[in-house]
Design a protein around this motif. Structure first.
Motif, short mmCIF file in Angstrom:
data_model
loop_
_atom_site.label_atom_id
_atom_site.label_comp_id
_atom_site.label_asym_id
_atom_site.label_seq_id
_atom_site.Cartn_x
_atom_site.Cartn_y
_atom_site.Cartn_z
N ARG A 82 1.11 -1.02 0.01
CA ARG A 82 -0.38 -0.61 0.24
C ARG A 82 1.02 1.12 -0.49
NH1 ARG A 82 -4.73 1.44 4.42
NH2 ARG A 82 -4.27 -0.24 4.69
N LEU A 83 1.77 1.28 -0.03
CA LEU A 83 2.99 2.06 1.26
C LEU A 83 3.19 2.41 -0.46
CD1 LEU A 83 5.32 2.94 3.77
CD2 LEU A 83 6.20 3.16 1.03
N GLU A 141 2.57 1.26 -3.38
CA GLU A 141 1.54 2.45 -4.43
C GLU A 141 1.26 3.09 -4.13
OE1 GLU A 141 -1.36 -0.84 -4.46
OE2 GLU A 141 0.00 -3.25 -4.91
N GLY A 142 1.00 3.49 -2.81
CA GLY A 142 0.25 5.66 -3.16
C GLY A 142 1.63 6.13 -2.88
N PRO A 190 3.25 9.36 -3.58
CA PRO A 190 3.97 10.13 -4.50
C PRO A 190 5.41 11.01 -4.49
CG PRO A 190 3.40 11.37 -2.04
CD PRO A 190 3.67 9.38 -1.67
N THR A 201 7.82 14.02 0.45
CA THR A 201 6.60 13.42 1.74
C THR A 201 7.90 11.60 2.27
OG1 THR A 201 5.00 13.15 -0.12
CG2 THR A 201 4.88 11.36 1.81
N ALA A 217 6.73 8.89 4.48
CA ALA A 217 6.07 7.85 4.82
C ALA A 217 6.97 6.54 5.18
CB ALA A 217 5.73 6.97 2.94
N GLU A 269 -3.03 6.31 8.09
CA GLU A 269 -4.19 4.91 7.74
C GLU A 269 -3.71 3.69 9.07
OE1 GLU A 269 -3.35 3.91 4.01
OE2 GLU A 269 -3.56 6.21 2.88
N TRP A 312 1.74 9.33 6.04
CA TRP A 312 1.83 10.23 5.24
C TRP A 312 2.37 11.03 6.07
CZ3 TRP A 312 2.63 6.83 0.68
CH2 TRP A 312 1.56 6.10 0.91
#
Ligand SMILES: C[S@@+](CC[C@H](N)C(=O)[O-])C[C@H]1O[C@@H](n2cnc3c(N)ncnc32)[C@H](O)[C@@H]1O
Length: 211
Positions: A31-32, A34-35, A37, A141, A143, A194, A205
């Motif tokens: 998930r990290l 894929e997300g 930025p 960012t 993460a 999240e 994030w």
């Protein structure tokens, strides 16, 4: 015991089956990835990259990105080096808390820096986080995905889980989330959080406003 030596001891044998076994409990990593930025051709750094599993995935997802990985364990980096051979991903052996331009070989800032289940193993997690922050451009960012321990498991199982993680030098760090919230309160960052699998892990994030 010296921390680098400790990590090498923990992972000397485990690194050979690490990727297969960790997929069951290092949740939220994809998930990290894929997300994340990052702009086209952006620069991304993973701190505590281990076997290079995440960097390899990210390279497939985003072949345009310029990727770097850093780890304190030479053994882990040997495995990562084999996996990423010829990929152009730059790997460095260094403690995260000593991260700096000299270590990554350039003063071009990163668009994104991430820690995937590494801050829970880094004793000097505050200096490591700040060192990474200093390498991030404003608007970039940071993460973090890591164990949360805020739910998802009944009390006794949570207790057993933390004892088991102790064996691998992993600690829950609830104070880390307080630190990130303080960064937001101080106007340094925008934070969004999240929960992963009902509080088993968190994904943070942290968008940089200023140093
Ligand atoms: C649980 S593994 C996670 C590996 C990878 N990020 C993943 O998601 O599969 C933690 C990694 O952090 C590294 N590590 C621990 N302490 C460190 C430190 N002080 N500086 C840099 N890396 C460190 C370990 O060597 C190990 O490779």
């Amino acid at each position: 015991m010296d921390h680098a030596l400790k990590m090498d001891r923990i992972y000397a044998v485990q690194r050979h089956f690490y990727d297969v076994t960790r997929r069951f409990y290092l949740l939220g990593r994809d998930r990290l990835l894929e997300g994340l930025p990052a702009p086209k051709n952006g620069r991304v750094l993973e701190v505590g990259c281990g076997t290079g599993r995440n960097l390899e995935r990210l390279r497939r997802l985003r072949p345009d990105l310029r990727l770097c990985g850093l780890d304190i364990s030479r053994k882990m980096l040997e495995t990562a080096g084999r996996k990423l051979e010829g990929s152009g991903v730059a790997l460095t052996c260094c403690p995260a808390e000593r991260l700096g331009c000299a270590v990554v070989g350039t003063d071009e800032p990163f668009d994104a820096v991430f820690f995937s289940y590494s801050l829970s193993m880094i004793p000097a997690w505050g200096p490591a986080l700040e060192a990474a922050w200093a390498l991030l451009r404003p608007g970039g960012t940071l993460a973090v995905v890591d164990f949360w321990g805020e739910g998802g498991l009944p009390g006794w199982l949570h207790w057993a889980h933390s004892r088991w993680l102790d064996l691998f030098g992993v600690s829950f760090r609830p104070e880390l989330l307080g630190y990130l919230r303080n960064m937001e309160r101080a106007g340094r960052a925008n934070l969004s959080m999240e929960s992963v699998r009902g509080g088993y892990a968190y994904l943070a994030w942290v968008r940089k406003i200023t140093d």
